[in-house]
Design a protein around this motif. Structure first.
Motif, short mmCIF file in Angstrom:
data_model
loop_
_atom_site.label_atom_id
_atom_site.label_comp_id
_atom_site.label_asym_id
_atom_site.label_seq_id
_atom_site.Cartn_x
_atom_site.Cartn_y
_atom_site.Cartn_z
N SER A 176 0.82 -1.20 0.00
CA SER A 176 0.00 0.00 0.00
C SER A 176 0.86 1.26 0.00
CB SER A 176 -0.92 -0.01 1.22
OG SER A 176 -0.15 -0.07 2.41
N ASP A 177 2.02 1.25 0.77
CA ASP A 177 2.90 2.41 0.77
C ASP A 177 3.50 2.64 -0.59
OD1 ASP A 177 2.43 2.92 3.39
OD2 ASP A 177 4.15 1.78 4.14
N LYS A 178 3.94 1.54 -1.24
CA LYS A 178 4.50 1.68 -2.60
C LYS A 178 3.45 2.22 -3.56
CE LYS A 178 8.16 -1.78 -2.59
NZ LYS A 178 8.65 -3.00 -3.21
N ALA A 179 2.25 1.68 -3.45
CA ALA A 179 1.20 2.10 -4.37
C ALA A 179 0.88 3.56 -4.19
CB ALA A 179 -0.05 1.25 -4.15
N ARG A 180 0.83 4.05 -2.91
CA ARG A 180 0.53 5.47 -2.68
C ARG A 180 1.66 6.34 -3.22
NH1 ARG A 180 -1.08 3.70 2.43
NH2 ARG A 180 0.78 4.62 3.37
N LEU A 181 2.90 5.88 -3.04
CA LEU A 181 4.02 6.65 -3.57
C LEU A 181 3.95 6.76 -5.08
CD1 LEU A 181 6.76 8.03 -3.18
CD2 LEU A 181 7.82 5.79 -3.47
N MET A 182 3.58 5.68 -5.75
CA MET A 182 3.54 5.68 -7.21
C MET A 182 2.27 6.29 -7.74
SD MET A 182 6.40 4.53 -7.62
CE MET A 182 6.28 4.71 -9.39
N GLY A 183 1.36 6.68 -6.88
CA GLY A 183 0.11 7.27 -7.35
C GLY A 183 -0.87 6.24 -7.82
N THR A 184 -0.70 4.99 -7.41
CA THR A 184 -1.56 3.90 -7.85
C THR A 184 -2.21 3.26 -6.66
OG1 THR A 184 -0.01 3.49 -9.63
CG2 THR A 184 -1.64 1.78 -9.19
N PRO A 185 -3.54 3.14 -6.61
CA PRO A 185 -4.18 2.44 -5.51
C PRO A 185 -3.67 1.02 -5.40
CG PRO A 185 -5.79 3.61 -6.83
CD PRO A 185 -4.49 3.68 -7.56
N ALA A 186 -3.48 0.55 -4.17
CA ALA A 186 -2.95 -0.80 -3.97
C ALA A 186 -3.81 -1.84 -4.64
CB ALA A 186 -2.85 -1.09 -2.47
N GLY A 187 -3.16 -2.71 -5.44
CA GLY A 187 -3.86 -3.81 -6.08
C GLY A 187 -4.62 -3.44 -7.32
N SER A 188 -4.46 -2.22 -7.82
CA SER A 188 -5.23 -1.82 -9.01
C SER A 188 -4.30 -1.36 -10.10
CB SER A 188 -6.21 -0.69 -8.66
OG SER A 188 -5.51 0.48 -8.31
N VAL A 189 -4.67 -1.67 -11.32
CA VAL A 189 -3.95 -1.21 -12.50
C VAL A 189 -4.99 -0.76 -13.50
CG1 VAL A 189 -2.45 -1.88 -14.39
CG2 VAL A 189 -2.03 -2.81 -12.12
N GLY A 190 -4.87 0.44 -13.98
CA GLY A 190 -5.88 0.92 -14.90
C GLY A 190 -5.34 1.99 -15.80
N GLU A 191 -6.20 2.50 -16.64
CA GLU A 191 -5.83 3.52 -17.60
C GLU A 191 -5.46 4.79 -16.88
OE1 GLU A 191 -5.03 5.04 -21.32
OE2 GLU A 191 -5.62 3.00 -20.76
N GLY A 192 -4.29 5.36 -17.24
CA GLY A 192 -3.88 6.61 -16.67
C GLY A 192 -3.16 6.47 -15.34
N LEU A 193 -3.03 5.28 -14.79
CA LEU A 193 -2.34 5.07 -13.53
C LEU A 193 -0.94 4.55 -13.79
CD1 LEU A 193 -5.17 3.43 -11.42
CD2 LEU A 193 -4.48 5.82 -11.48
N VAL A 194 0.01 4.94 -12.91
CA VAL A 194 1.40 4.57 -13.07
C VAL A 194 1.69 3.34 -12.24
CG1 VAL A 194 3.77 5.37 -12.86
CG2 VAL A 194 1.96 6.99 -13.43
N VAL A 195 2.39 2.37 -12.82
CA VAL A 195 2.66 1.10 -12.17
C VAL A 195 4.14 1.05 -11.78
CG1 VAL A 195 2.59 -1.40 -12.41
CG2 VAL A 195 0.87 0.00 -13.54
N ASN A 196 4.43 0.56 -10.60
CA ASN A 196 5.81 0.37 -10.16
C ASN A 196 6.30 -0.96 -10.71
OD1 ASN A 196 8.26 0.25 -8.91
ND2 ASN A 196 7.46 0.09 -6.83
N TRP A 197 6.85 -0.94 -11.92
CA TRP A 197 7.27 -2.18 -12.58
C TRP A 197 8.44 -2.84 -11.87
CZ3 TRP A 197 3.85 -4.01 -15.72
CH2 TRP A 197 3.04 -3.14 -16.47
N HIS A 198 9.26 -2.06 -11.14
CA HIS A 198 10.41 -2.64 -10.45
C HIS A 198 9.97 -3.68 -9.42
CE1 HIS A 198 12.29 1.00 -12.12
NE2 HIS A 198 13.42 0.32 -12.07
N SER A 199 8.80 -3.49 -8.84
CA SER A 199 8.35 -4.43 -7.81
C SER A 199 7.98 -5.79 -8.40
CB SER A 199 7.13 -3.85 -7.07
OG SER A 199 6.03 -3.69 -7.95
N TYR A 200 7.79 -5.87 -9.71
CA TYR A 200 7.45 -7.14 -10.36
C TYR A 200 8.68 -7.89 -10.86
CZ TYR A 200 2.62 -5.46 -10.47
OH TYR A 200 1.38 -5.01 -10.12
N ALA A 201 9.85 -7.26 -10.82
CA ALA A 201 11.04 -7.86 -11.41
C ALA A 201 11.45 -9.13 -10.68
CB ALA A 201 12.19 -6.86 -11.42
#
Length: 389
Positions: free
Chosen positions: A55-80
């Motif tokens: 949730s902290d990462k998602a708030r930092l990236m401007g993305t609600p935790a657990g959601s991916v959608g149009e216009g939202l930025v994803v922290n791709w590094h966390s998926y590596a």
């Protein structure tokens, strides 16, 4: 065309220019930097190193935790790191299947019997036997059998070493995951009590994984190259062909390359320009997979199925048909009438030659499924052309 969305890198570069008090309010508790303008990519990597919650990462990236959608930025590094672990697991399974497979080379012997050769054994007709028992160097008639045995022995050694490398990398990821969850706290405390110099392991932790990845890729390439160059061109009558088990190693090499890239991302080994390029490509792919209507999504599904089948066909033969599927996905993402027409023309020609090829090989289920995906994708584009623009 759709507006360009900011990538994760752009987001961090812009955020670095703002007041650091905003970062503290998010809950990161970070000390104010002396030079805020130089945070950039380093701040993103520092955040990943601190292992923040989702949730902290998602708030930092401007993305609600657990959601991916149009216009939202994803922290791709966390998926590596999860992607690296999944790739290594798949590579290990493919290599195990190849080591135990019985179709590294197939053809026909002088008695017109089908022959399927593995690394240690071969099946001639309905009979199976070990290559080391069948090979008699003093008998000139066993020259082909001895050549297959020699090629299989070296390939088995190289592939076994590659399997060990992949298992070591998997073990390292498992230990790091256990350590991050505190499951190794007791073991670490005991090592400290015994005054084991844990700091001496730092070079192994930093240089070990890249060396293991390099060894894995090199051993896979050598196994493929050595077997293809050393195996006989004929098993007695007609031409011998590399089989499905050999193709599994070829497929494992592709997955290994993707896993190595994921490791480079998670370890911060990419340059700033390479990191930005990769993030932009991932953001573009993510935005292209969202916000589509019903029929454009059907077209996209057909193209993705086409791409997956083309990748799987590398276990049978090398082919570059997946590039045409990628071109179709890019044309749909750009909503370009010109590129969609060019893709439709190229796909029509491809369909024609696929039909001609299937006429001589009726029993090819993967090829028929590929033909169906191409036909469905072309029909959806031509029938509902305006909905894709």
């Amino acid at each position: 065309t759709s507006a360009r969305r900011p990538t994760t890198l752009h987001y961090m570069q812009d955020a670095a220019q703002t007041e650091l008090d905003d970062v503290v309010e998010v809950g990161l508790d970070r000390e104010p930097a002396d030079e805020p303008s130089k945070v950039g990519i380093a701040s993103l990597r520092a955040i990943d190193d601190e292992d923040l919650g989702g949730s902290d990462k998602a708030r930092l990236m401007g993305t609600p935790a657990g959601s991916v959608g149009e216009g939202l930025v994803v922290n791709w590094h966390s998926y590596a790191r999860p992607f690296e672990a999944g790739a290594l697991s798949l590579v290990a399974l493919l290599q195990l299947a190849a080591l135990g497979g019985g179709d590294w080379l197939h053809g026909t012997n002088r008695d017109a019997e089908p022959v399927f050769a593995g690394l240690r054994a071969a099946m001639v007709g309905n009979q199976t036997g070990r290559l080391d028992e069948a090979c008699q160097p003093s008998d000139p008639s066993d020259r082909v059998t001895c050549a297959v045995k020699a090629a299989g022995g070296v390939a088995a050694t190289l592939l076994t070493l590659a399997l060990v490398s992949s298992l070591l990398l998997l073990g390292r990821l498992a230990l790091e995951a256990m350590h991050s969850r505190g499951m190794l706290a007791v073991a670490v405390a005991k090592l400290k009590e015994q005054r084991v110099p844990l700091s001496s392991l730092a070079p192994v932790r930093s240089h070990g994984p890249p060396a293991a990845w390099a060894a894995l890729l090199l051993l896979q390439c050598l196994a493929l190259l050595q077997y293809a160059a050393s195996s006989p061109a004929s098993l007695g009558a007609g031409r011998a062909e590399l089989g499905f088990s050999y193709g599994l190693v070829r497929l494992a090499l592709i997955v290994s390359m993707l896993g190595c890239l994921a490791h480079a991302v998670s370890a911060g080994a990419l340059s700033d320009a390479g990191d930005e390029l990769l993030l932009e490509a991932l953001d573009a792919a993510q935005s292209g997979l969202t916000g589509l209507g019903k029929r454009p999504r059907l077209l996209q599904s057909a193209l993705l199925a086409w791409l997956v089948i083309e990748v799987l066909r590398w276990a049978v033969a090398v082919g570059w048909g997946g590039l045409l599927a990628l071109y179709g996905l890019a044309a749909q993402r750009l909503r370009s009438r010109l590129h969609l027409k060019l893709w439709a023309l190229a796909t029509s020609v491809c369909l024609l030659f696929d039909v001609l090829q299937l006429a001589s090989m009726p029993y090819a289920p993967l090829q028929w499924l590929l033909l169906l995906c191409k036909a469905v994708a072309l029909f959806l584009l031509l029938r509902f052309q305006e909905e894709h623009l």
